[in-house]
Each structure stands twice: as C-alpha cells, then as structure tokens.
Design a protein around this motif. Structure first.
Motif, PDB file in Angstrom:
ATOM      1  N   GLY A 163       2.710  -3.660  10.709  1.00 40.31           N
ATOM      2  CA  GLY A 163       1.697  -2.630  10.928  1.00 40.31           C
ATOM      3  C   GLY A 163       2.006  -1.362  10.166  1.00 40.31           C
ATOM      4  O   GLY A 163       2.802  -1.362   9.209  1.00 40.31           O
ATOM      5  N   ASN A 164       1.360  -0.266  10.568  1.00 46.30           N
ATOM      6  CA  ASN A 164       1.551   1.017   9.896  1.00 46.30           C
ATOM      7  C   ASN A 164       3.022   1.410   9.895  1.00 46.30           C
ATOM      8  O   ASN A 164       3.722   1.227  10.889  1.00 46.30           O
ATOM      9  CB  ASN A 164       0.737   2.107  10.581  1.00 46.30           C
ATOM     10  CG  ASN A 164      -0.763   1.856  10.461  1.00 46.30           C
ATOM     11  OD1 ASN A 164      -1.218   1.231   9.500  1.00 46.30           O
ATOM     12  ND2 ASN A 164      -1.519   2.343  11.425  1.00 46.30           N
ATOM     13  N   ILE A 195       1.874  -0.349   4.765  1.00 44.66           N
ATOM     14  CA  ILE A 195       1.848  -1.375   5.816  1.00 44.66           C
ATOM     15  C   ILE A 195       3.161  -2.153   5.751  1.00 44.66           C
ATOM     16  O   ILE A 195       3.563  -2.634   4.693  1.00 44.66           O
ATOM     17  CB  ILE A 195       0.654  -2.333   5.640  1.00 44.66           C
ATOM     18  CG1 ILE A 195      -0.666  -1.559   5.658  1.00 44.66           C
ATOM     19  CG2 ILE A 195       0.675  -3.397   6.753  1.00 44.66           C
ATOM     20  CD1 ILE A 195      -0.964  -0.869   6.968  1.00 44.66           C
ATOM     21  N   ASN A 232       0.827  -1.225   0.000  1.00 41.88           N
ATOM     22  CA  ASN A 232       0.000   0.000   0.000  1.00 41.88           C
ATOM     23  C   ASN A 232       0.858   1.270   0.000  1.00 41.88           C
ATOM     24  O   ASN A 232       0.568   2.242   0.703  1.00 41.88           O
ATOM     25  CB  ASN A 232      -0.954   0.029   1.199  1.00 41.88           C
ATOM     26  CG  ASN A 232      -1.950  -1.111   1.185  1.00 41.88           C
ATOM     27  OD1 ASN A 232      -2.297  -1.623   0.110  1.00 41.88           O
ATOM     28  ND2 ASN A 232      -2.399  -1.510   2.358  1.00 41.88           N
ATOM     29  N   ASP A 284       4.485   4.218  10.089  1.00 43.59           N
ATOM     30  CA  ASP A 284       4.907   5.227  11.060  1.00 43.59           C
ATOM     31  C   ASP A 284       4.850   4.752  12.501  1.00 43.59           C
ATOM     32  O   ASP A 284       5.451   5.354  13.390  1.00 43.59           O
ATOM     33  CB  ASP A 284       4.067   6.501  10.903  1.00 43.59           C
ATOM     34  CG  ASP A 284       2.580   6.236  11.048  1.00 43.59           C
ATOM     35  OD1 ASP A 284       2.187   5.045  11.082  1.00 43.59           O
ATOM     36  OD2 ASP A 284       1.800   7.206  11.125  1.00 43.59           O
ATOM     37  N   SER A 285       4.137   3.638  12.771  1.00 42.32           N
ATOM     38  CA  SER A 285       4.058   3.122  14.147  1.00 42.32           C
ATOM     39  C   SER A 285       3.826   1.617  14.133  1.00 42.32           C
ATOM     40  O   SER A 285       2.764   1.131  14.550  1.00 42.32           O
ATOM     41  CB  SER A 285       2.936   3.824  14.922  1.00 42.32           C
ATOM     42  OG  SER A 285       1.696   3.643  14.257  1.00 42.32           O
ATOM     43  N   PRO A 286       4.790   0.851  13.647  1.00 41.39           N
ATOM     44  CA  PRO A 286       4.599  -0.605  13.564  1.00 41.39           C
ATOM     45  C   PRO A 286       4.649  -1.283  14.926  1.00 41.39           C
ATOM     46  O   PRO A 286       5.223  -0.746  15.879  1.00 41.39           O
ATOM     47  CB  PRO A 286       5.772  -1.053  12.698  1.00 41.39           C
ATOM     48  CG  PRO A 286       6.838  -0.035  12.981  1.00 41.39           C
ATOM     49  CD  PRO A 286       6.109   1.273  13.160  1.00 41.39           C
ATOM     50  N   LYS A 317      -1.725   4.100   2.450  1.00 38.74           N
ATOM     51  CA  LYS A 317      -1.231   4.008   3.823  1.00 38.74           C
ATOM     52  C   LYS A 317      -0.313   2.791   3.926  1.00 38.74           C
ATOM     53  O   LYS A 317      -0.776   1.656   4.082  1.00 38.74           O
ATOM     54  CB  LYS A 317      -2.396   3.892   4.803  1.00 38.74           C
ATOM     55  CG  LYS A 317      -2.008   4.092   6.255  1.00 38.74           C
ATOM     56  CD  LYS A 317      -3.236   4.150   7.142  1.00 38.74           C
ATOM     57  CE  LYS A 317      -2.835   4.441   8.587  1.00 38.74           C
ATOM     58  NZ  LYS A 317      -4.031   4.526   9.474  1.00 38.74           N
TER      59      LYS A 317
END
Length: 314
Positions: A86-87, A53, A47, A89-91, A51
């Motif tokens: 995860g994201n 991942i 993605n 910016d904040s996995p 966003k």
C-alpha cells in the motif's frame, strides 16, 4: 544506519541488491537489521515520482535469536514473515511472527510457541507461559495502532495455578521497569488454583480489564474451604495496591481462619463474611502491615473449642 522516529529502535542495511529506474525500485534482496534482529527484504516500490506504493516482504529466518537487553542470560528465538503493501506512508501490514522460545531466567519466566498474526488486527496466542510455578495461557486481539500503547480486547486468560507468594518478588522487580502502556478493554479469566499467604481458592472465574495501569477483576466467583466467594478485585500495578470487595458464604471456619491468621483457635462452624479491604504488597507480612478496611463475619452451627471455656472469659 537510522534511528526510527519516536522509538529507540535502530535500523541498518549493511548490503542490498536492487534495480532502479525512473519511477520504480525493485528490491531483489536486502539484508536489514532491526536492533539485533537480522531480516531479509524483497519486493518493490512503484510510482516513486508521484505517490509511492509499497509491495515488500520482510523475512525473519528460522531460529533467529538474541538476548533481551537488561536481563542476564535471556534469549528470544523468533521467525516470521511480514508483508507490507500500500501507500508508503501507511502500508497495510500482514504476516506472522512466531516466538518459539523466550527465556528470562532472572524473572523465572519462560514462553513457548507464542504467535502474533497480523491482519486488520493483531491476534496474539500464547499457550505456554510459565512464571515461577504459575502456568498460564493467553489469547487476545490487539489494535494495530500502537501509538497509544498496547490496546487489547477479547482477552482469554487461563491458568492452572497462580501462586502470589512466588510471583510477588518477580512483580516487585518489574515495578517501574517499563514505560509501555497496556490497556485491556475486555476479557475473561479462569484460574484453577490461586494462593496468597496461606489462603487458597479454586475454580476462579471473572471478567477482566486493565485501564490506567489498574487491573480489574469484576464479577469474580471462586470456591474456598467448601464454600463460595464472590465480588470484585482491583490491583494497581504502580502502587502494588490491592482492593477487595468480597462476600463469602458457607466456608468451613477452622481451615479458613487458620489460613488467614496462622492461629489454630479450635473454632468450628460455617463462616459467612462481607469484606471491603485495601492492602499493599504480596507477602503476608506486607499485607498485614498495610491492611485497611473492614470485614464482618458470622460463624454459625459451630463451637469455639478451648476459647469457649469459662477461664478464657476471666
């Protein structure tokens, strides 16, 4: 090569093998160095056009080793696997880092088989820490958010022996050597034997905490000279200042006073005391020079030996 924001860590990726399409990045293998630590990275980032991942693994190979900057002859041997999912910016970070060996000869410090296990929080286990002749084990849980320094809870500190006479010079050399912040919300300490100057106590237990660089040992109980000691202790790491609020009951007076004063005044009996004192330093000379406060004591069921003779009253 890049400098990680808000840190002094440098990350470099000298080689990488990856496949990229319009929205996904597949990392087949990338060699990455974090400071002196060589790692390999594999996984994917999906993605990318919306966003991102992250789903990657960072592997530290077995027997990776490097020195500690500023400590001659030091060495860390480490391995581990860290998974980031995860994201971007904040996995979520999970994994295990094994510190099979840390040696810092200039500080007489050696560690074996320590581990960091990362999940919702970090579980730290260190069964073998030796500083001078002090043998220590530590278990704790650490908040994964390190933006406010290390915040630990449920700290279990156990030591067979703590000799402050030998630890003192090491603690002096560490003063102001680190800007890191450590907070201990709660913990328990158990020390088999503790020595400072000539004073020895055993079977020490206490609740423990660290706040604003001050160590608190509350509800402390110990055995000393066939009696019991209880109270609270605090130690200011920055000022190297110790505050004692202690009560002792049923101590054998002769060896207790000999350990405290280095004088053999042939005083025998049962010693009770209440003490509220403050001192700085670690050696007996430093302690006596900076000592403030008061101690009240009673010796009962005893005798004063030569001090009780009539000529000493003249």
């Amino acid at each position: 090569v890049l400098l990680v924001p808000n840190t002094n860590h440098i990350v470099s990726i000298p080689s990488a093998n990856f496949v990229f399409n319009k929205k996904d990045l597949k990392i087949i293998n990338a060699n990455m160095f974090v400071d002196n630590i060589k790692t390999s990275v594999s996984g994917k980032v999906v993605n990318l056009n919306s966003k991102p991942i992250l789903d990657t693994a960072v592997i530290i190979p077995k027997n990776s080793s490097f020195p500690i900057k500023g400590y001659k002859g030091s060495r860390i041997v480490v391995d581990g696997v860290i998974n980031l999912r995860g994201n971007l910016d904040s996995p979520q970070i999970k994994g295990v880092i094994n510190l099979s060996q840390i040696s810092i000869p200039t500080l007489s410090t050696y560690i074996q088989n320590a581990t960091f296990k990362m999940d919702k929080e970090i579980t730290f286990t260190c069964p073998n820490l030796k500083i001078a002749n002090s043998l220590i084990s530590i278990n704790s849980k650490i908040n994964k958010d390190l933006s406010k320094g290390i915040v630990a809870k449920d700290v279990d500190f156990t030591a067979d022996n703590i000799d402050l006479n030998l630890l003192g010079p090491i603690l002096k050399s560490l003063q102001n050597s680190s800007d890191s912040s450590i907070t201990v919300l709660n913990g328990k300490s158990k020390i088999g034997r503790f020595k400072v100057g000539g004073i020895v106590s055993t079977n020490i237990t206490s609740n423990s905490a660290i706040e604003n660089n001050i160590l608190y040992l509350n509800k402390m109980f110990a055995d000393a000279y066939l009696g019991k000691i209880a109270g609270n202790i605090s130690y200011d790491f920055d000022a190297r200042r110790t505050k004692l609020n202690l009560q002792g009951r049923g101590l054998t007076s002769s060896p207790a006073l000999m350990a405290l004063t280095s004088r053999d005044d042939d005083i025998h009996g049962v010693l009770d005391f209440d003490s509220n004192i403050l001192f700085a330093g670690y050696t007996k000379g430093e302690i006596l020079k900076s000592l403030k406060g008061n101690t009240q004591f009673i010796i009962s069921n005893g005798k004063m030996g030569v001090l009780g003779k009539f000529e000493h009253l003249l």
